[in-house]
Design a protein around this motif. Structure first.
Motif, PDB file in Angstrom:
ATOM      1  N   GLY A 128      19.634  -9.504   0.841  1.00 49.47           N
ATOM      2  CA  GLY A 128      18.291  -9.600   0.286  1.00 49.47           C
ATOM      3  C   GLY A 128      17.887  -8.348  -0.447  1.00 49.47           C
ATOM      4  O   GLY A 128      18.730  -7.513  -0.809  1.00 49.47           O
ATOM      5  N   ASN A 129      16.590  -8.202  -0.650  1.00 46.24           N
ATOM      6  CA  ASN A 129      16.017  -7.074  -1.383  1.00 46.24           C
ATOM      7  C   ASN A 129      15.056  -6.316  -0.488  1.00 46.24           C
ATOM      8  O   ASN A 129      14.526  -6.862   0.490  1.00 46.24           O
ATOM      9  N   TRP A 130      14.813  -5.067  -0.836  1.00 38.82           N
ATOM     10  CA  TRP A 130      13.830  -4.264  -0.129  1.00 38.82           C
ATOM     11  C   TRP A 130      12.921  -3.566  -1.130  1.00 38.82           C
ATOM     12  O   TRP A 130      13.290  -3.361  -2.276  1.00 38.82           O
ATOM     13  N   GLN A 131      11.723  -3.267  -0.681  1.00 40.98           N
ATOM     14  CA  GLN A 131      10.742  -2.530  -1.485  1.00 40.98           C
ATOM     15  C   GLN A 131      10.178  -1.408  -0.620  1.00 40.98           C
ATOM     16  O   GLN A 131       9.981  -1.603   0.594  1.00 40.98           O
ATOM     17  N   ALA A 132       9.930  -0.268  -1.222  1.00 38.73           N
ATOM     18  CA  ALA A 132       9.370   0.872  -0.499  1.00 38.73           C
ATOM     19  C   ALA A 132       8.140   1.381  -1.233  1.00 38.73           C
ATOM     20  O   ALA A 132       8.105   1.434  -2.456  1.00 38.73           O
ATOM     21  N   THR A 133       7.126   1.754  -0.449  1.00 35.46           N
ATOM     22  CA  THR A 133       5.883   2.319  -0.978  1.00 35.46           C
ATOM     23  C   THR A 133       5.605   3.609  -0.229  1.00 35.46           C
ATOM     24  O   THR A 133       5.628   3.620   1.001  1.00 35.46           O
ATOM     25  N   ARG A 134       5.326   4.671  -0.971  1.00 31.60           N
ATOM     26  CA  ARG A 134       5.089   5.982  -0.342  1.00 31.60           C
ATOM     27  C   ARG A 134       3.813   5.956   0.498  1.00 31.60           C
ATOM     28  O   ARG A 134       2.791   5.415   0.100  1.00 31.60           O
ATOM     29  N   LEU A 135       3.912   6.545   1.680  1.00 26.54           N
ATOM     30  CA  LEU A 135       2.756   6.653   2.566  1.00 26.54           C
ATOM     31  C   LEU A 135       1.904   7.849   2.216  1.00 26.54           C
ATOM     32  O   LEU A 135       2.360   8.807   1.682  1.00 26.54           O
TER      33      LEU A 135
END
Length: 135
Positions: A128-135
């Motif tokens: 699958g795919n992953w997404q990251a968002t900075r905290l």
């Protein structure tokens, strides 16, 4: 006299030990301040693994430094995975996910500035795919 010499040596040894600990603390703090944290969400693109079990999504927090990535994600079944890998100067990341000290998935993509994305594949046939968002 012997007691006073022993006390003086103890104080000198303690002062040296404290200074060493302070240097290590400052170095550790500087190292951790170079890390950025990201919230990660992994979504499977395949519905079932090779055994017919449902492929699971996962969420977690990863940290990224100039050369390394690490962190932990938890899948929809509650299993926790340790993430560990490397990052190059262009933001390309490659990592493995371990469960019970065994690598069970590969993770790759790009993390730069405020966000990231990529793909993953596990040893059971899910991907699958992953997404990251900075905290």
């Amino acid at each position: 006299m012997k007691k006073r010499i022993f006390s003086s040596l103890f104080l000198l040894a303690s002062a040296g030990f404290s200074a060493g600990c302070a240097e290590q603390f400052v170095a550790k703090k500087a190292e951790s301040s170079d890390r950025l944290q990201y919230m990660v969400r992994a979504i499977p693109q395949t519905l079932l693994d090779r055994s017919g079990n449902a492929c699971a999504s996962a969420d977690g927090v990863v940290w990224v430094s100039t050369t390394k990535v690490g962190g932990e994600v938890k899948d929809a079944y509650g299993r926790r995975y340790a993430l560990s890998g490397k990052r190059d100067t262009n933001g390309q990341v490659s990592a493995g996910l371990a469960y019970s000290h065994q690598n069970v998935a590969n993770w790759s993509g790009n993390i730069y500035d405020e966000q990231g994305s990529g793909s993953w594949q596990d040893q059971f046939g899910c991907e699958g795919n992953w997404q990251a968002t900075r905290l």
